[in-house]
Design a protein around this motif. Structure first.
Motif: not given
Length: 477
Positions: A105, A107, A253-255, A268, A288-289, A296
C-alpha cells in the motif's frame, strides 16, 4: 489448485512482484486504487520538469498484465480485510478471496502544521499542492500553466513563484524541476540542513550552495507556520510571496487497512524475515508500508528486493529478507546525490572529503574493513564501484577508502568491468546491460533505468558501445 494471491496496491513493489511471479503456479490479482497503469513515482519530477512524458513512466501496460494472466484492476479501492473469511472487501461491496494476501500500500503524505493550509470546508487552499501521485503532478502543472498565462497577460510582471515545503530527496527534485521551468523557487526545511535524514551538515551545505547557484533559494532551520494573503510566513518572521506551495515534507507508511484488520503495526506493518505479518501467516507486506526489524525504508531498491524475496517464497523456494540493501539516488537537474545505508548513524570509522567550492562531498563509513555506509554529493564518478564493494562486503586495504574518495582523473578513464553495478535500484551489472541489444530490451530484461533513472546515461553509452562493436571506457557513475 493454484494459490490465489491478491496484492493490494499498484506501485513499484507490486509490479516487481508480478514480474517475478510470471510463470509461477499462482492466480494473481492486483488491486490498484489509481486509475492509471502502474507507473514510476520516482520520475514524477521529470514529468514536471518536462524531460519525460507521463506515458514514459508506465512500468507495465494493462495489456502486459492480461498477456501474463494477471488480473489487474484499476480504481479498485479496498475497504477492509476479512481475515476469518480470507477475503478483501472493496468499497463497492465486492469480495475477493485469497490464499495469500500481499499488502503493498506504499506511503501517504501527511500535512504539515501550517495554519490556513486547509480551508473551513476541509479542502486544501487552491495554492497548495501535495506531490505524491501522477494526479498531483498534473494538478500542479495545470495550476502553473494558469499562473504563467496570467503573468504573460501582464507585461513586465515577474515569473511565477513557488515555495517547496521540505528539503528531502523529493523536495529537492521538485524544486529543481520548477526552477528549470522558470519558476522562482524557494525551499523551506525545518532541519538545520538539507537531506538531514540521509547526510550530514557538510553535505547539506554543499547541496544548498548548489541549489542557490542554480537559482533556488534555501531556508533551513525554519518552518512554514501560516499562509497569509502575502504568502507563506515562517517561524523566523520572514514572509515568502508565492503563487504555489508544494508539500513534499512528511509521509508515513499506509497502514490504515492493516490496523483495521488488527495486524501488528508499528511505524509500518510488522513483518518477519519471510515478509510475513507477525499477526497472520497468510498476509505479507512489502515496500514502503512494511516494517522489518523496526525499520521502514521508503526507497526503491529495498522494495524491489523484498518483492523478489517474497516471489521466491510464494513459488515455494527457500528465501529470507535480511534488509541490508538500502541505496538512494537523487534525480534532479544539476544535483547528484547517492546514499548507501545510513551514513549518519552507522558505526565505524569515517573517511570524509569535502570541497564546497567544487560542490562535492564524499563520506564513507568503514567497519571491520568493509564499507557499511556512504554519502556522495556532487561527484558520482565512483558510485558504481563503491556500491559494488558495499553490496559484496568486500574487505578493503588501509589505503583504499581514501583512494575511493578521490575523483577519477579526467585523462585516465577505465573500462567498466562486466561485474560492476550500473543500476543501483535493480542491481543490474554492466555485463547484463551489454548482453542487451536495445534500450527497450534492457528495460524488459533487467528493469535498469526504471527506478530513480540515475543510470540512464551510462546504460545508453554501454548499449551504444555494444552496437558499435567496441568496449570504450565508460564512467562508473
Amino acid at each position: 489448485m493454484a494459490d490465489r494471491v491478491v496484492v493490494v496496491g499498484g506501485g513499484m513493489a507490486a509490479v516487481r512482484l508480478a514480474e517475478e511471479l510470471v510463470g509461477a503456479d499462482v492466480r494473481l490479482t492486483i488491486l490498484a486504487d489509481e486509475q492509471h497503469a502502474p507507473y514510476n513515482r520516482i520520475l514524477l519530477s521529470a514529468v514536471l520538469e518536462g524531460t519525460h512524458a507521463a506515458d514514459a513512466l508506465t512500468l507495465r501496460s494493462p495489456a502486459w498484465f492480461e498477456a501474463h494472466g494477471i488480473d489487474l484492476r484499476l480504481g479498485a479501492r479496498v475497504l477492509e480485510i476479512d481475515r476469518e473469511a480470507r477475503e478483501v472487501v472493496l468499497v463497492d461491496g465486492e469480495r475477493i478471496g485469497y490464499d495469500r494476501l500481499v499488502l503493498a500500500t506504499g506511503s501517504i503524505p501527511t500535512l504539515p502544521p501550517i495554519r490556513g493550509l486547509v480551508r473551513r470546508d476541509g479542502t486544501l487552499h487552491p495554492k497548495v499542492h501535495p506531490f505524491r501521485s501522477l494526479e498531483d503532478c498534473r494538478r500542479l502543472e495545470s495550476s502553473l500553466a494558469e499562473v504563467q498565462a496570467q503573468r504573460d497577460s501582464e507585461p513586465g510582471s515577474e515569473p511565477p513563484r513557488a515555495v517547496v515545503v521540505g528539503g528531502g530527496l523529493l523536495g529537492l527534485q521538485v524544486a529543481r524541476a520548477l526552477s528549470v521551468r522558470g519558476v522562482l523557487t524557494e525551499v523551506v526545511e525545518g532541519a538545520e540542513h538539507l537531506l538531514a535524514s540521509q547526510v550530514g551538515p557538510a553535505a547539506g551545505a554543499v547541496l544548498a550552495r548548489d541549489l542557490r547557484r542554480l537559482g533556488t533559494d534555501v531556508y533551513t532551520g525554519a518552518r512554514a507556520i501560516r499562509m497569509t494573503d502575502d504568502g507563506v510566513r515562517l517561524d523566523n518572521g520572514a514572509v515568502l510571496p508565492t503563487d504555489l506551495i508544494v508539500l513534499t515534507a512528511g509521509g508515513r507508511p499506509s497502514t490504515a487497512l492493516a490496523r483495521r484488520a488488527e495486524l501488528m503495526v508499528g511505524r509500518g506493518i510488522v513483518v518477519d524475515s519471510t515478509l510475513t505479518s507477525v499477526s497472520d501467516d497468510r498476509i505479507h507486506a512489502i515496500g514502503d508500508c512494511a516494517e522489518h526489524r523496526r525499520r521502514t525504508t521508503g526507497f526503491v531498491p529495498p522494495a524491489w528486493e523484498q518483492a523478489e524475496v517474497l516471489a521466491r517464497l510464494l513459488r515455494g523456494e527457500p528465501a529470507s529478507y535480511v534488509g541490508l540493501r538500502n541505496v538512494a539516488r537523487l534525480r534532479a537537474t544539476g544535483l547528484d546525490v547517492a546514499v548507501l545505508g545510513d551514513p549518519q548513524a552507522a558505526e565505524g570509522e569515517v573517511v570524509e572529503v569535502t570541497n564546497p567550492i567544487a560542490g562535492s562531498h564524499r563520506r564513507l563509513v568503514v567497519h571491520g574493513g568493509r564499507i557499511v555506509a556512504a554519502a556522495l554529493v556532487g561527484d558520482l564518478s565512483r558510485v558504481g564501484l563503491i556500491t559494488q564493494l558495499y553490496d559484496r562486503g568486500t574487505i578493503l586495504g588501509p589505503d583504499e577508502p581514501g583512494q575511493l574518495l578521490l575523483p577519477e582523473a579526467a585523462d585516465a578513464p577505465t573500462t567498466l568491468p562486466d561485474e560492476a553495478e550500473v543500476c543501483a535500484c535493480a542491481g543490474v551489472t554492466a555485463g547484463e546491460i551489454r548482453a542487451c541489444e536495445s534500450m527497450s530490451q534492457c528495460v524488459d530484461r533487467t528493469r535498469a533505468t526504471t527506478g530513480c533513472g540515475g543510470c540512464a546515461d551510462v546504460v545508453r553509452r554501454l548499449l551504444d558501445a555494444g552496437r558499435a562493436g567496441s568496449r570504450p571506457p565508460v564512467p562508473v557513475g
